[in-house]
Design an enzyme around this catalytic site. Sequence first.
Site, PDB file in Angstrom:
ATOM      1  N   CYS A  81       0.833  -1.202   0.000  1.00 50.75           N
ATOM      2  CA  CYS A  81       0.000   0.000   0.000  1.00 50.75           C
ATOM      3  C   CYS A  81       0.869   1.255   0.000  1.00 50.75           C
ATOM      4  CB  CYS A  81      -0.912   0.002   1.226  1.00 50.75           C
ATOM      5  SG  CYS A  81      -1.927   1.489   1.365  1.00 50.75           S
ATOM      6  N   CYS A 168      -7.951  -0.408  -1.481  1.00 47.48           N
ATOM      7  CA  CYS A 168      -7.400  -0.841  -0.192  1.00 47.48           C
ATOM      8  C   CYS A 168      -6.951  -2.286  -0.348  1.00 47.48           C
ATOM      9  CB  CYS A 168      -8.446  -0.708   0.910  1.00 47.48           C
ATOM     10  SG  CYS A 168      -7.915  -1.380   2.502  1.00 47.48           S
ATOM     11  N   ASP A 348     -27.342  -8.225  31.119  1.00 47.92           N
ATOM     12  CA  ASP A 348     -26.112  -7.444  31.247  1.00 47.92           C
ATOM     13  C   ASP A 348     -25.031  -8.358  31.803  1.00 47.92           C
ATOM     14  OD1 ASP A 348     -24.066  -5.706  31.723  1.00 47.92           O
ATOM     15  OD2 ASP A 348     -25.182  -4.360  33.041  1.00 47.92           O
ATOM     16  N   CYS A 395     -10.512 -11.501  21.703  1.00 48.05           N
ATOM     17  CA  CYS A 395      -9.900 -10.530  20.798  1.00 48.05           C
ATOM     18  C   CYS A 395      -8.892  -9.656  21.526  1.00 48.05           C
ATOM     19  CB  CYS A 395     -10.973  -9.664  20.128  1.00 48.05           C
ATOM     20  SG  CYS A 395     -12.025  -8.763  21.277  1.00 48.05           S
TER      21      CYS A 395
END
Length: 438
Positions: A81, A168, A348, A395
């Site tokens: 890129c 991209c 929750d 993650c």
Amino acid sequence: MVLLYTPKQKTNNVQTITADILDLDYQGLGVAKINGKTWFIENALPHEKVECRILEDKRQYGHATAKKWRVKSSERLEPKCAHFMRCGGCQGQHIPIEMQRKAKQSALFKRLSKLQSEPISFQPMICGDAWAYRRRVRLSLWFNPNTKQIDMGFRQKNTNDLIPVQSCEVAEPAINYLLPKLTALLEKFSTPKQLGHIELVAADNGVAMLLRYTKNLAEIDRTLLLKFAEQEKLMLFLQSDKGIEQIYGDAPYYQFSDGIKLHFDIRDFIQVNSALNERMINTALDWLELSQQDCVLDLFCGMGNFTLPLAKRVKSAVGIEGVFEMVQKAAQNAARNQIKNIEFFQADLDQSFVEQPWANQSFNKILLDPPRSGAAFALNALCELKAEKILYVSCNPATLVRDAEILCDFGYKIEKSAVIDMFPHTGHLESITLFTTK
């Protein structure tokens, strides 16, 4: 008497260091040691000697960026890129993909190995294509007063400046195909100053596009958009301060190889890497060793990304999600796919759920896919369910290690773990880890 003011000359406060790079961390930063302090250096590879500009200097560590190379690594790559190191999207295009993956594996395995004396079965990395993998991009729009045109692109790293782009390298081909066409379309707008941003999502039934605008959209511009959507077969959404409306096309969805379709709205969270998402799900199903006798709980279930494939293989499945709209979508997805042994509830999960009626059910296997903040608040109640297997999709390696330590304290052990190379050329580390009772 007249006093003449002479401004002081600005001094250059830029601080620099010279560093020998010893290692690479999982975020793609070169690691150096200078006078006992660890430095993390952008755009630097092992075995390089670099002159760096200091970005942050703390007592125990520092952060810098390479500016000049006295010695360059023979493994350094030319980034694909042209905007690399300016655009904030990719951090590792100069790093060979195998080196990126090795650094991520090493980081995860070292952290987890410290938690228990028993051996952990570290599995091969789950990986796919290193390029053209992103099915979602967000493009900022800015009216350039010099050219009187709209610039479309990505935000420059650590600034609000815009980098115009026509392609991209990590976006899916269907998205790249549209970028120059969108640039040409925006040049025709009568009121370009009121445009905010564009989101593109490559669904399995076409590309969904959302245009954010700040004031009433002129009818001529709305007509331009509709014609463009018809021509390119887009699912078109408009967003104003009043909300989001779909003005053309079907509802977007993605589909698994077993036939399950998951419909979603344009702003809903979905995994950006389609191929790796399905491989991750298949790994979870395999590691949990599911059977028709199993009752499975899926925490942080979203709109059913894991829950629906789970339910097709077990006696019953329950999905829990904090956002009520996502609970509704998950239930709708189950109904569309005619999966009836499944229930969804709102809760929750930053609080204990022991008082929830669904928590009184018996679950022998649990899957959780929490946000970056992890699942610490849910773990005490989760462990009270005494499931034989817990599969944790993470993650964030920091919160995974924190939560894994809690699970180990409750009598679980890490059976196996693997890195998922969900985001090549970035510092994101996704992983999947199986816990079993000792």
